[in-house]
Design a protein around this motif. Structure first.
Motif, PDB file in Angstrom:
ATOM      1  N   ALA A  18     -22.344  27.661  -6.437  1.00 60.63           N
ATOM      2  CA  ALA A  18     -21.434  28.808  -7.074  1.00 60.63           C
ATOM      3  C   ALA A  18     -21.690  27.365  -8.387  1.00 60.63           C
ATOM      4  O   ALA A  18     -20.873  27.579  -9.340  1.00 60.63           O
ATOM      5  N   SER A  19     -21.322  26.216  -8.020  1.00 61.98           N
ATOM      6  CA  SER A  19     -20.976  24.795  -8.996  1.00 61.98           C
ATOM      7  C   SER A  19     -21.976  25.183  -9.847  1.00 61.98           C
ATOM      8  O   SER A  19     -22.167  24.885 -11.007  1.00 61.98           O
ATOM      9  N   GLY A  20     -23.592  25.513  -9.008  1.00 58.06           N
ATOM     10  CA  GLY A  20     -25.009  25.516 -10.129  1.00 58.06           C
ATOM     11  C   GLY A  20     -24.439  27.155 -10.671  1.00 58.06           C
ATOM     12  O   GLY A  20     -25.226  26.970 -12.353  1.00 58.06           O
ATOM     13  N   LEU A  21     -24.187  27.840 -10.065  1.00 59.31           N
ATOM     14  CA  LEU A  21     -24.109  29.271 -11.164  1.00 59.31           C
ATOM     15  C   LEU A  21     -22.690  29.245 -12.415  1.00 59.31           C
ATOM     16  O   LEU A  21     -23.635  29.321 -12.832  1.00 59.31           O
ATOM     17  N   THR A  22     -21.666  28.188 -12.161  1.00 58.63           N
ATOM     18  CA  THR A  22     -20.800  27.481 -13.217  1.00 58.63           C
ATOM     19  C   THR A  22     -21.417  27.493 -14.698  1.00 58.63           C
ATOM     20  O   THR A  22     -20.940  27.269 -15.603  1.00 58.63           O
ATOM     21  N   ILE A  23     -22.784  26.515 -14.483  1.00 60.62           N
ATOM     22  CA  ILE A  23     -23.140  25.302 -15.260  1.00 60.62           C
ATOM     23  C   ILE A  23     -23.740  26.833 -16.068  1.00 60.62           C
ATOM     24  O   ILE A  23     -24.051  26.824 -17.550  1.00 60.62           O
ATOM     25  N   VAL A  24     -24.415  26.987 -15.766  1.00 60.31           N
ATOM     26  CA  VAL A  24     -25.045  28.376 -16.504  1.00 60.31           C
ATOM     27  C   VAL A  24     -24.670  29.018 -17.058  1.00 60.31           C
ATOM     28  O   VAL A  24     -24.594  29.877 -18.117  1.00 60.31           O
ATOM     29  N   VAL A  61     -30.408  33.324  -7.745  1.00 58.74           N
ATOM     30  CA  VAL A  61     -29.694  32.112  -7.383  1.00 58.74           C
ATOM     31  C   VAL A  61     -29.652  32.242  -5.823  1.00 58.74           C
ATOM     32  O   VAL A  61     -30.309  31.540  -4.470  1.00 58.74           O
ATOM     33  N   GLY A  62     -29.262  33.385  -5.179  1.00 62.10           N
ATOM     34  CA  GLY A  62     -29.712  33.456  -3.652  1.00 62.10           C
ATOM     35  C   GLY A  62     -29.854  33.794  -2.952  1.00 62.10           C
ATOM     36  O   GLY A  62     -30.505  32.906  -2.394  1.00 62.10           O
ATOM     37  N   TYR A  63     -31.513  34.403  -3.734  1.00 59.17           N
ATOM     38  CA  TYR A  63     -32.938  34.516  -3.289  1.00 59.17           C
ATOM     39  C   TYR A  63     -33.561  33.559  -3.146  1.00 59.17           C
ATOM     40  O   TYR A  63     -34.054  33.093  -3.062  1.00 59.17           O
ATOM     41  N   ALA A  64     -33.094  32.003  -3.887  1.00 63.04           N
ATOM     42  CA  ALA A  64     -33.850  31.052  -4.218  1.00 63.04           C
ATOM     43  C   ALA A  64     -33.176  30.409  -3.467  1.00 63.04           C
ATOM     44  O   ALA A  64     -34.281  29.592  -2.194  1.00 63.04           O
ATOM     45  N   ALA A  65     -31.909  31.170  -2.653  1.00 58.46           N
ATOM     46  CA  ALA A  65     -31.739  30.076  -1.691  1.00 58.46           C
ATOM     47  C   ALA A  65     -31.935  30.204  -0.162  1.00 58.46           C
ATOM     48  O   ALA A  65     -32.640  29.506   0.365  1.00 58.46           O
ATOM     49  N   GLY A 100     -36.762  24.580  -6.070  1.00 58.41           N
ATOM     50  CA  GLY A 100     -35.869  25.392  -6.636  1.00 58.41           C
ATOM     51  C   GLY A 100     -35.813  25.077  -7.860  1.00 58.41           C
ATOM     52  O   GLY A 100     -35.572  25.629  -9.083  1.00 58.41           O
ATOM     53  N   GLY A 101     -35.854  23.868  -8.651  1.00 60.43           N
ATOM     54  CA  GLY A 101     -35.958  23.191 -10.145  1.00 60.43           C
ATOM     55  C   GLY A 101     -36.850  24.190 -11.040  1.00 60.43           C
ATOM     56  O   GLY A 101     -36.219  24.224 -11.761  1.00 60.43           O
ATOM     57  N   VAL A 156     -31.282  23.857  -8.137  1.00 58.61           N
ATOM     58  CA  VAL A 156     -31.623  22.923  -7.391  1.00 58.61           C
ATOM     59  C   VAL A 156     -30.502  22.591  -6.865  1.00 58.61           C
ATOM     60  O   VAL A 156     -30.760  23.089  -5.430  1.00 58.61           O
ATOM     61  N   CYS A 157     -29.604  23.340  -7.059  1.00 59.66           N
ATOM     62  CA  CYS A 157     -28.349  23.506  -6.117  1.00 59.66           C
ATOM     63  C   CYS A 157     -27.958  25.232  -5.739  1.00 59.66           C
ATOM     64  O   CYS A 157     -27.958  24.686  -4.330  1.00 59.66           O
TER      65      CYS A 157
END
Length: 317
Positions: A54-60, A70-74, A103-104, A220-221
């Motif tokens: 969620a912190s990575g999503l926050t930046i976006v 993000v979920g699929y990347a994880a 991921g990046g 990356v997150c």
């Protein structure tokens, strides 16, 4: 009076909701088990992986875009890191580094589509996410990857100073992103682009570069979350992290209605994650049926967006 109520909701609605949940579960769960130190620490530990993604999503979201991949990347990251160790024989540190780079790269692909190809962020990230799902199935052949090295499993099961490792990793990631967003030129550029991209461009800020950087951070997150989840589950499992998408969005929007007037920020995201997991934990300890957890998850997402909208409306007023 109405203005005072609106102000309180816009800044403290999430904290009030968490306090109410804690009170309800404290008196609903027998023997005060909900507020026992072990359970409270368990809630924080359960929040760690969601907080990281969620912190990575926050930046976006701060930069003014969306990321639905993000979920699929994880999930892909969890399958890749286990496969690289088990099937390709890579050492754990090298496998983790490779997966973080992948991921990046996925994040960069999102950013390039949004900025250079001018594809809507929702469409671009959903498309990339679907591609990642295909890669996950293709690499794993549809089967979980098991027989992982013990040191990889200990990555999440181990403790330092009596506190679970995921909590420490979460704190490091959140602290790093908070510093990046609030104490570095890069973070200031990201916030400026999110506030007004045209004004930022006129001020000499490279808008596209800031957006791509935000997507890379989110990627990356997401990859780190997938790696930790694979360690926690003891296997690389298809679709294991797909559900983190909704949880992270709910947490970020809840957090935007905390302490600030509808602005996305790292501390708020952490509080939002804790609210979501307090609810899940309390419902589980009360022995409620599983369908209530899905109802809670959907309801908290709607509430989060509503609170965020109220906060922004108040800020404009």
């Amino acid at each position: 009076m109405k203005r005072l109520v609106l102000s309180a909701v816009s800044k403290y609605g999430t904290l009030i909701a968490m306090a109410l949940l804690i009170v309800i579960f404290t008196f609903s769960v027998p023997n005060w088990a909900f507020i026992s130190p072990n359970n409270l620490l368990n809630i924080v530990n359960q929040s760690a992986l969601t907080a990281i993604i969620a912190s990575g999503l926050t930046i976006v979201l701060v930069v003014g875009e969306f990321d639905l991949s993000v979920g699929y990347a994880a999930s892909l990251a969890g399958v890749l890191v286990t496969g690289l160790m088990v099937n390709q024989g890579l050492a754990m540190p090298l496998a983790i580094i490779v997966v973080l780079l992948i991921g990046g790269t996925a994040g960069a692909a999102n950013g390039l589509l949004v900025t250079k190809a001018k594809v809507n962020a929702v469409v671009a990230t959903l498309g990339i996410g679907t591609i990642l799902v295909g890669l996950t199935y293709g690499y794993s052949a549809g089967s979980p990857i098991v027989l992982l090295p013990p040191e990889f499993v200990q990555l999440t099961l181990g403790r330092f100073l009596g506190i679970q490792n995921p909590i420490w990793i979460m704190l490091i990631v959140l602290a790093a992103l908070w510093v990046l967003l609030n104490r570095t030129p890069m973070g200031q550029r990201i916030q400026a682009v999110g506030a007004n991209a045209e004004a930022a461009k006129l001020a000499g800020i490279r808008v596209d570069r800031s957006k791509i950087s935000a997507f890379v951070i989110a990627g990356v997150c997401a990859a780190l979350t997938g790696i930790l989840l694979a360690s926690l589950l003891g296997s690389g499992t298809i679709s294991a992290a797909d559900g983190y998408l909704m949880d992270s969005f709910a947490a970020v929007f809840l957090g935007s209605a905390t302490l600030r007037n509808g602005e996305f920020h790292i501390l708020g995201t952490l509080i939002g994650v804790l609210v979501v997991n307090v609810g899940f934990n309390g419902l589980s300890m009360m022995g409620t049926a599983t369908f209530w957890q899905y109802i809670f998850k959907g309801g908290i997402l709607v509430l989060a967006v509503a609170l965020s909208t109220i906060a922004r409306r108040y800020a404009r007023a």
